[in-house]
Motif scaffolding. Sequence first.
Motif, PDB file in Angstrom:
ATOM      1  N   GLY A 102       0.820  -1.207   0.000  1.00 49.47           N
ATOM      2  CA  GLY A 102       0.000   0.000   0.000  1.00 49.47           C
ATOM      3  C   GLY A 102       0.851   1.253   0.000  1.00 49.47           C
ATOM      4  O   GLY A 102       2.082   1.200  -0.151  1.00 49.47           O
ATOM      5  N   ASN A 103       0.204   2.394   0.185  1.00 44.75           N
ATOM      6  CA  ASN A 103       0.895   3.682   0.109  1.00 44.75           C
ATOM      7  C   ASN A 103       2.002   3.849   1.142  1.00 44.75           C
ATOM      8  O   ASN A 103       2.929   4.616   0.945  1.00 44.75           O
ATOM      9  N   LYS A 104       1.914   3.134   2.261  1.00 45.47           N
ATOM     10  CA  LYS A 104       2.938   3.218   3.309  1.00 45.47           C
ATOM     11  C   LYS A 104       3.925   2.060   3.232  1.00 45.47           C
ATOM     12  O   LYS A 104       4.731   1.866   4.134  1.00 45.47           O
ATOM     13  N   GLY A 105       3.861   1.286   2.159  1.00 50.30           N
ATOM     14  CA  GLY A 105       4.699   0.100   2.021  1.00 50.30           C
ATOM     15  C   GLY A 105       6.087   0.406   1.489  1.00 50.30           C
ATOM     16  O   GLY A 105       6.602   1.509   1.638  1.00 50.30           O
ATOM     17  N   ILE A 106       6.671  -0.582   0.836  1.00 50.25           N
ATOM     18  CA  ILE A 106       8.028  -0.478   0.294  1.00 50.25           C
ATOM     19  C   ILE A 106       7.985  -0.452  -1.229  1.00 50.25           C
ATOM     20  O   ILE A 106       7.013  -0.888  -1.839  1.00 50.25           O
ATOM     21  N   THR A 107       9.059   0.027  -1.809  1.00 56.54           N
ATOM     22  CA  THR A 107       9.207   0.025  -3.258  1.00 56.54           C
ATOM     23  C   THR A 107      10.397  -0.867  -3.595  1.00 56.54           C
ATOM     24  O   THR A 107      11.450  -0.788  -2.958  1.00 56.54           O
ATOM     25  N   GLN A 108      10.199  -1.709  -4.611  1.00 56.39           N
ATOM     26  CA  GLN A 108      11.235  -2.666  -5.005  1.00 56.39           C
ATOM     27  C   GLN A 108      11.351  -2.668  -6.526  1.00 56.39           C
ATOM     28  O   GLN A 108      10.339  -2.722  -7.220  1.00 56.39           O
ATOM     29  N   THR A 109      12.572  -2.632  -7.038  1.00 59.90           N
ATOM     30  CA  THR A 109      12.791  -2.786  -8.468  1.00 59.90           C
ATOM     31  C   THR A 109      12.950  -4.269  -8.757  1.00 59.90           C
ATOM     32  O   THR A 109      13.745  -4.956  -8.105  1.00 59.90           O
ATOM     33  N   LEU A 110      12.157  -4.752  -9.703  1.00 61.94           N
ATOM     34  CA  LEU A 110      12.218  -6.159 -10.115  1.00 61.94           C
ATOM     35  C   LEU A 110      12.768  -6.223 -11.526  1.00 61.94           C
ATOM     36  O   LEU A 110      12.328  -5.467 -12.403  1.00 61.94           O
ATOM     37  N   ARG A 111      13.715  -7.150 -11.743  1.00 60.51           N
ATOM     38  CA  ARG A 111      14.370  -7.321 -13.044  1.00 60.51           C
ATOM     39  C   ARG A 111      14.238  -8.761 -13.521  1.00 60.51           C
ATOM     40  O   ARG A 111      13.943  -9.651 -12.737  1.00 60.51           O
ATOM     41  N   ARG A 112      14.518  -8.960 -14.788  1.00 61.02           N
ATOM     42  CA  ARG A 112      14.518 -10.313 -15.373  1.00 61.02           C
ATOM     43  C   ARG A 112      15.300 -11.258 -14.469  1.00 61.02           C
ATOM     44  O   ARG A 112      16.427 -10.960 -14.064  1.00 61.02           O
TER      45      ARG A 112
END
Length: 186
Positions: A102-112
Amino acid sequence: MHLKELQVDSQFAEYINPPRVLAHLLKEDGAIPNNRQLPLLVYQNALKLPQEGAPSIIERLVESHHWGGTWRNGIYDFHHYHSTAHEVLAVFAGMATVQFGGNKGITQTLRRGDMVIIPAGVAHKNLGASKDFAVVGAYPEGQEPDMNYGKASERARADKNIANVPLPKADPVYGEEGPLMENWAE
């Protein structure tokens, strides 16, 4: 934990890297329940994928470990979660920035080659992706996903459902002794 210690099925060994796991226990954020007991698991660079046939390899791999209902697509660009199923997403093309919790969560970059195991109740949203971004998704055998969006009217039912979702029989990549089984132990 080393790959040799995991007893990886020989038909998939050439496609699997040793586990590099990030675990995030995401707290309820008001609208999104998340999961109070099971962490979100990100397997960075879990898969060594060939240029051709990567989605089929992923589907066969997760199905061999009791995950099914596979599909191919991207990730929705709005917060959503499943209260009746856990989910695995395996990136076979491109990259994306995804918000979890949700809006208070985490952000993660996902790659191949990355995989993410999302416990029931944990929201996910695509914040932006390359044009070629694509994943294979799947659910533990016997689990069917519903769709929830963080609406107040969903919450009581969702909380009850989340509490009753059983643990998977095996890690979708590494099998019965994989990192999922360690991180999600009862």
